[in-house]
Design a protein around this motif. Sequence first.
Motif, PDB file in Angstrom:
ATOM      1  N   UNK A 118     -12.832  17.522  -1.152  1.00 22.78           N
ATOM      2  CA  UNK A 118     -11.934  18.651  -1.415  1.00 22.78           C
ATOM      3  C   UNK A 118     -10.649  18.202  -2.094  1.00 22.78           C
ATOM      4  N   UNK A 119     -10.214  16.979  -1.818  1.00 26.69           N
ATOM      5  CA  UNK A 119      -8.955  16.467  -2.370  1.00 26.69           C
ATOM      6  C   UNK A 119      -9.166  15.482  -3.516  1.00 26.69           C
ATOM      7  N   UNK A 120     -10.413  15.125  -3.782  1.00 28.86           N
ATOM      8  CA  UNK A 120     -10.714  14.073  -4.754  1.00 28.86           C
ATOM      9  C   UNK A 120     -10.542  14.539  -6.198  1.00 28.86           C
ATOM     10  N   UNK A 121     -10.369  13.547  -7.059  1.00 23.93           N
ATOM     11  CA  UNK A 121     -10.448  13.744  -8.514  1.00 23.93           C
ATOM     12  C   UNK A 121     -11.807  13.225  -8.954  1.00 23.93           C
ATOM     13  N   UNK A 122     -12.287  13.766 -10.062  1.00 26.64           N
ATOM     14  CA  UNK A 122     -13.608  13.381 -10.554  1.00 26.64           C
ATOM     15  C   UNK A 122     -13.524  12.953 -12.010  1.00 26.64           C
TER      16      UNK A 122
END
Length: 80
Positions: free
Chosen positions: A47-51
């Motif tokens: 939910x908080x990650x960057x991709x």
Amino acid sequence: MITVRYFAGARAAAGTDHDAAPAGFSLDQLAVELTSRRGERLGTVLKAASFLVDGVACHDRSEALPDGVTVDVLPPFAGG
């Protein structure tokens, strides 16, 4: 297939450094799939990650991911 690589806290939450998923998922759908496989701890990180998709930041989490791409999951980093 999509290759998913986990880094730092995402790797710890997933319990592995990589996964594979079918092509055609969006990032949002991929997050649901990976959470169902690896558990809510990973879901919280996602939910908080960057991709990164093939090394490029991806901000459209609804776009379908084509076959053969690599998705890097980068959790928020702390430090200074």
